[in-house]
Design a protein around this motif. Structure first.
Motif, PDB file in Angstrom:
ATOM      1  N   ILE A   1      19.011  43.476 -16.814  1.00 36.93           N
ATOM      2  CA  ILE A   1      17.893  42.874 -16.297  1.00 36.93           C
ATOM      3  C   ILE A   1      17.116  42.081 -17.339  1.00 36.93           C
ATOM      4  N   ILE A   2      16.744  40.872 -17.070  1.00 36.99           N
ATOM      5  CA  ILE A   2      16.298  39.841 -17.890  1.00 36.99           C
ATOM      6  C   ILE A   2      15.275  39.273 -17.524  1.00 36.99           C
ATOM      7  N   SER A   3      13.835  39.142 -18.293  1.00 39.65           N
ATOM      8  CA  SER A   3      12.933  38.350 -17.961  1.00 39.65           C
ATOM      9  C   SER A   3      13.161  37.115 -18.799  1.00 39.65           C
ATOM     10  N   THR A   4      12.849  36.145 -18.318  1.00 42.01           N
ATOM     11  CA  THR A   4      13.097  34.653 -18.781  1.00 42.01           C
ATOM     12  C   THR A   4      12.082  33.535 -18.432  1.00 42.01           C
ATOM     13  N   ALA A   5      11.780  32.717 -19.323  1.00 42.50           N
ATOM     14  CA  ALA A   5      10.804  31.502 -18.970  1.00 42.50           C
ATOM     15  C   ALA A   5      11.734  30.440 -18.692  1.00 42.50           C
ATOM     16  N   TYR A   6      13.222  30.347 -18.513  1.00 44.00           N
ATOM     17  CA  TYR A   6      14.068  29.335 -18.448  1.00 44.00           C
ATOM     18  C   TYR A   6      14.553  29.346 -17.172  1.00 44.00           C
ATOM     19  N   MET A   7      14.476  28.476 -16.204  1.00 49.21           N
ATOM     20  CA  MET A   7      15.004  28.587 -14.752  1.00 49.21           C
ATOM     21  C   MET A   7      16.585  28.397 -15.021  1.00 49.21           C
ATOM     22  N   ASP A   8      17.080  27.531 -15.739  1.00 47.55           N
ATOM     23  CA  ASP A   8      18.568  27.382 -15.999  1.00 47.55           C
ATOM     24  C   ASP A   8      19.233  28.630 -16.269  1.00 47.55           C
ATOM     25  N   GLU A   9      18.503  29.430 -17.162  1.00 48.47           N
ATOM     26  CA  GLU A   9      18.997  30.966 -17.332  1.00 48.47           C
ATOM     27  C   GLU A   9      18.878  31.698 -16.100  1.00 48.47           C
ATOM     28  N   ALA A  10      17.934  31.769 -15.441  1.00 46.75           N
ATOM     29  CA  ALA A  10      17.767  32.558 -14.241  1.00 46.75           C
ATOM     30  C   ALA A  10      18.990  32.008 -13.150  1.00 46.75           C
ATOM     31  N   GLU A  11      19.512  30.725 -13.130  1.00 48.52           N
ATOM     32  CA  GLU A  11      20.217  30.319 -12.176  1.00 48.52           C
ATOM     33  C   GLU A  11      21.662  30.971 -12.425  1.00 48.52           C
ATOM     34  N   ARG A  12      21.657  31.649 -13.701  1.00 51.77           N
ATOM     35  CA  ARG A  12      23.195  32.150 -14.113  1.00 51.77           C
ATOM     36  C   ARG A  12      23.335  33.803 -13.583  1.00 51.77           C
ATOM     37  N   CYS A  13      22.088  34.023 -13.090  1.00 50.70           N
ATOM     38  CA  CYS A  13      22.101  35.529 -12.511  1.00 50.70           C
ATOM     39  C   CYS A  13      22.662  35.782 -11.170  1.00 50.70           C
ATOM     40  N   SER A  14      22.742  36.918 -10.846  1.00 56.88           N
ATOM     41  CA  SER A  14      23.329  37.202  -9.629  1.00 56.88           C
ATOM     42  C   SER A  14      22.156  37.251  -8.427  1.00 56.88           C
ATOM     43  N   GLN A  15      21.062  37.875  -8.980  1.00 59.89           N
ATOM     44  CA  GLN A  15      19.880  37.958  -8.071  1.00 59.89           C
ATOM     45  C   GLN A  15      18.651  37.592  -9.159  1.00 59.89           C
ATOM     46  N   VAL A  16      17.527  36.916  -8.573  1.00 60.12           N
ATOM     47  CA  VAL A  16      16.459  36.407  -9.114  1.00 60.12           C
ATOM     48  C   VAL A  16      15.084  37.063  -8.416  1.00 60.12           C
ATOM     49  N   ASN A  17      14.289  37.525  -8.968  1.00 59.04           N
ATOM     50  CA  ASN A  17      13.136  38.232  -8.661  1.00 59.04           C
ATOM     51  C   ASN A  17      11.929  37.372  -8.886  1.00 59.04           C
ATOM     52  N   ILE A  18      10.973  36.776  -8.023  1.00 56.30           N
ATOM     53  CA  ILE A  18       9.740  35.814  -8.587  1.00 56.30           C
ATOM     54  C   ILE A  18       8.604  36.656  -8.641  1.00 56.30           C
ATOM     55  N   MET A  19       8.130  36.891  -9.622  1.00 55.84           N
ATOM     56  CA  MET A  19       6.948  37.700  -9.935  1.00 55.84           C
ATOM     57  C   MET A  19       5.689  37.098  -9.888  1.00 55.84           C
ATOM     58  N   TYR A  20       4.462  37.566  -9.502  1.00 56.62           N
ATOM     59  CA  TYR A  20       3.323  37.068  -9.370  1.00 56.62           C
ATOM     60  C   TYR A  20       2.223  38.000  -9.130  1.00 56.62           C
ATOM     61  N   GLN A  21       1.286  38.106 -10.137  1.00 57.87           N
ATOM     62  CA  GLN A  21       0.201  39.239 -10.037  1.00 57.87           C
ATOM     63  C   GLN A  21       0.609  40.333  -9.764  1.00 57.87           C
ATOM     64  N   GLY A  22       1.857  40.866 -10.344  1.00 52.78           N
ATOM     65  CA  GLY A  22       2.291  42.135 -10.131  1.00 52.78           C
ATOM     66  C   GLY A  22       3.031  42.367  -8.895  1.00 52.78           C
ATOM     67  N   LYS A  23       3.272  41.537  -8.146  1.00 50.49           N
ATOM     68  CA  LYS A  23       4.030  41.458  -6.910  1.00 50.49           C
ATOM     69  C   LYS A  23       5.466  40.701  -6.981  1.00 50.49           C
ATOM     70  N   ILE A  24       6.305  41.105  -6.218  1.00 42.97           N
ATOM     71  CA  ILE A  24       7.533  40.364  -5.870  1.00 42.97           C
ATOM     72  C   ILE A  24       7.160  39.239  -4.805  1.00 42.97           C
ATOM     73  N   LEU A  25       7.353  37.904  -5.217  1.00 44.34           N
ATOM     74  CA  LEU A  25       6.995  37.037  -4.061  1.00 44.34           C
ATOM     75  C   LEU A  25       8.270  36.837  -3.264  1.00 44.34           C
ATOM     76  N   ALA A  26       9.398  36.526  -3.842  1.00 44.34           N
ATOM     77  CA  ALA A  26      10.613  36.382  -3.202  1.00 44.34           C
ATOM     78  C   ALA A  26      11.618  36.993  -4.215  1.00 44.34           C
ATOM     79  N   GLN A  27      12.916  37.325  -3.430  1.00 44.60           N
ATOM     80  CA  GLN A  27      13.960  37.707  -4.287  1.00 44.60           C
ATOM     81  C   GLN A  27      15.313  37.078  -3.675  1.00 44.60           C
ATOM     82  N   GLY A  28      16.431  37.149  -4.357  1.00 46.53           N
ATOM     83  CA  GLY A  28      17.793  36.522  -3.634  1.00 46.53           C
ATOM     84  C   GLY A  28      18.587  35.997  -4.651  1.00 46.53           C
ATOM     85  N   THR A  29      19.502  35.595  -4.237  1.00 46.17           N
ATOM     86  CA  THR A  29      20.699  34.673  -5.005  1.00 46.17           C
ATOM     87  C   THR A  29      19.800  33.341  -5.352  1.00 46.17           C
ATOM     88  N   PRO A  30      20.380  32.791  -6.598  1.00 51.34           N
ATOM     89  CA  PRO A  30      19.785  31.404  -6.900  1.00 51.34           C
ATOM     90  C   PRO A  30      19.656  30.489  -5.587  1.00 51.34           C
TER      91      PRO A  30
END
Length: 592
Positions: free
Chosen positions: A200-229
């Motif tokens: 599980i990796i947190s990252t500020a680089y979107m090109d790094e997130a694109e390498r992951c199987s699943q991506v979770n977009i967080m905002y104000q302590g919640k999950i806004l969206a999740q899924g494959t890139p």
């Protein structure tokens, strides 16, 4: 990880932190979060500063006890049995604690002792870690003498001295150059494939997130969206455009104009010689009539960063509030200047800086003109910060000519410093002081006092949308950078030096930061900046690439990309890597 379908299951997870005073309400760092993370995969957490990514990782690691909710890690209730989970995971925080007086080998031994790794397994494990991190040749070198990229690789190796079932990485590539970032990801990919490791990796680089199987977009302590890139990227389908500015207009000027159309544009960013932007859904899209004469627009394929920015924009619209890092369009100057003219305000000729037998900067020459944004790029250890410190009068040159604002730094260093502002990589805010107190202190250091100081403090607090009474150590990363910039501009300098000012802050905050930089340049202030985000080089009027203290390339972003070769000309990140590797290969051939 056999036997576990999920690595992490969170249910209605809540984590609050008490306010700094009775007047400050508790902060919900994680707010009713529900999430399942599958085992055996690489999963990304992305989101703006303060979204709760680090807090969630610390909850998973059993370092925090949640206020309420459930959290199961590797099939174990981490709230009830934190040590049982900690025995099976490894966690690399943003600031991993290496012992700088110890060698690489000694750091590995120390962390193996701390984790109780048996002696009989160490030799094979250390050999593997040193091989995949390419640190075997330097095993006797003190950690304090490693480059930033090598320190990050050693931190990862120390985290993996035992073979965990789950690896937690909190922005492991922050502050390292593109080559080191590429190496880190090769190591992570290899571990995931060969050891079926869950990461599980947190990252500020979107090109790094694109390498992951699943991506979770967080905002104000919640999950806004999740899924494959790919699934998330579809959210921006049919909303993305690319526009080439008319002749004579800079891409960053067109970007600023598009960002002012907040009712129709969700995001805009320079890319190569064009500006890429996202139209807001359910609104009449931007058409040719909304663009300057001569601009050419076409549709383009979306990417994950488009989906990320669109998702955050929609969340902020629902909240009817501006998030950290958003731009105030009412502070935009009405007039923009797309020409950089006049005499140079910085002149560097044959600049050399030596530390004993080591040459940090070797015979470097360049000019910078008034109102220009000049980017100084290079790998960790290339000599950028040393060059910066000499230009700011903080470090004397060994030899060469160096003029700043018309003053010779050999004879008028103190006088020159009154005409420049400087933001270092680790800006020294006083965490126990408020925003206003910090500005008062730094204003005094610049010789401001009385009514002039009070006026300037009010001006920069308004400009950067800061809260005068907020404690600086409680500010999100993006707002700390705003405060650092505000302090550097208090005395209205002619030249501003920014040493990796966006390191560690999210794409949203970086957009706003560069918007501010562009406005400063429009007003005639000269900006010298270093960065490891290669896409940020596209905001610059000219860039220079250094390595091993030597100048490898100098010119506009387009010219530098062309120097790398036609196969790299569309992407600054690839061009940067190609230029550095070509120079290193040529140097190796000459030595042999």
């Amino acid at each position: 990880m056999q036997g576990y379908e999920d690595a992490v299951v969170a249910g209605e997870l809540l984590m609050t932190f008490a306010g700094s005073s009775k007047k400050v309400p508790p902060v919900r760092a994680v707010d009713g979060l529900n999430l399942r993370i599958r085992a055996g995969e690489l999963t990304a957490l992305v989101g703006p500063d303060g979204a709760g990514k680090t807090t969630f990782l610390r909850l998973i690691a059993g370092l925090y006890v949640p206020t309420s909710g459930t959290l199961t890690v590797l099939g174990t209730d981490v709230i009830a049995h934190p040590q049982a989970v900690q025995d099976r995971i490894s966690y690399m925080p943003q600031r991993f604690g290496l012992y700088e007086d110890l060698s690489i080998q000694e750091n590995l031994e120390l962390y193996a002792d701390l984790h109780g790794v048996p002696q009989e397994t160490r030799r094979e494990r250390f050999a593997r870690l040193l091989a995949i991190t390419d640190l075997a040749r330097f095993s006797s070198r003190p950690a304090g003498k490693l480059s930033g990229g090598m320190k990050q690789k050693l931190g990862l190796a120390c985290t993996l001295v035992r073979s965990p079932d789950l690896l937690l990485l909190d922005e492991p590539s922050v502050g390292v150059d593109p080559l080191s970032r590429r190496d880190l990801w090769q190591i992570i990919d290899q571990l995931v494939k060969e050891e079926a490791l869950s990461v599980i990796i947190s990252t500020a680089y979107m090109d790094e997130a694109e390498r992951c199987s699943q991506v979770n977009i967080m905002y104000q302590g919640k999950i806004l969206a999740q899924g494959t890139p790919a699934e998330l990227t579809e959210k921006a389908r049919n909303l993305t455009r690319e526009v080439a500015p008319p002749p004579g207009m800079k891409a960053r000027t067109l970007q600023a104009a598009l960002l002012e159309k907040t009712d129709r544009v969700a995001d805009a960013v320079p890319k190569g010689d064009t500006v890429r932007f996202i139209c807001r859904p359910d609104i009449k899209p931007i058409d040719a009539g909304d663009l300057p004469d001569g601009a050419r627009m076409q549709t383009r394929e979306p990417d994950l960063e488009d989906a990320f920015m669109l998702t955050l924009h929609q969340a902020q619209q629902r909240d009817h509030s501006a998030a950290a890092g958003m731009v105030r369009t009412d502070m935009v100057s009405a007039q923009r200047h797309d020409t950089v003219a006049g005499d140079p305000v910085i002149v560097v000729r044959d600049l050399v800086r030596q530390f004993g037998d080591f040459t940090a900067v070797a015979s470097t020459s360049f000019d910078v003109r008034r109102g220009e944004i000049f980017g100084l790029l290079g790998p960790n250890g290339a000599g950028k910060t040393t060059t910066f410190r000499m230009l700011c009068g903080l470090l004397p040159a060994t030899s060469g000519q160096l003029e700043v604002a018309g003053l010779n730094l050999r004879t008028a260093r103190a006088q020159a410093r009154t005409r420049i502002g400087y933001v270092s990589q680790k800006f020294a805010l006083y965490g126990n002081l408020t925003v206003e107190d910090n500005l008062t202190f730094f204003g005094g250091a610049y010789g401001l006092y009385g009514k002039k100081l009070r006026t300037q403090i009010r001006t920069v607090i308004d400009q950067f949308e800061l809260t005068a009474g907020a404690k600086s150590d409680e500010l999100p990363g993006g707002f700390k950078q705003r405060l650092a910039m505000a302090a550097a501009l208090l005395h209205e300098p002619e030249i501003v030096f920014l040493d990796e000012p966006t390191s560690g802050i999210d794409p949203l905050a970086r957009r706003a930061f560069w918007y501010t930089i562009g406005e400063l340049a429009n007003k005639g202030i000269t900006i010298i900046i270093t960065t490891h985000f290669m896409e940020e080089a596209e905001y610059c009027d000219r860039i220079a690439i250094q390595d091993a203290g030597k100048m490898l390339a100098l010119g506009t972003p387009r010219n530098v990309r062309a120097q790398a070769g036609t196969e790299y000309a569309a992407d600054m990140n690839s061009a940067f890597i190609a230029i550095v590797e070509q120079a290193r290969a040529a140097g190796t051939r000459r030595q042999s």
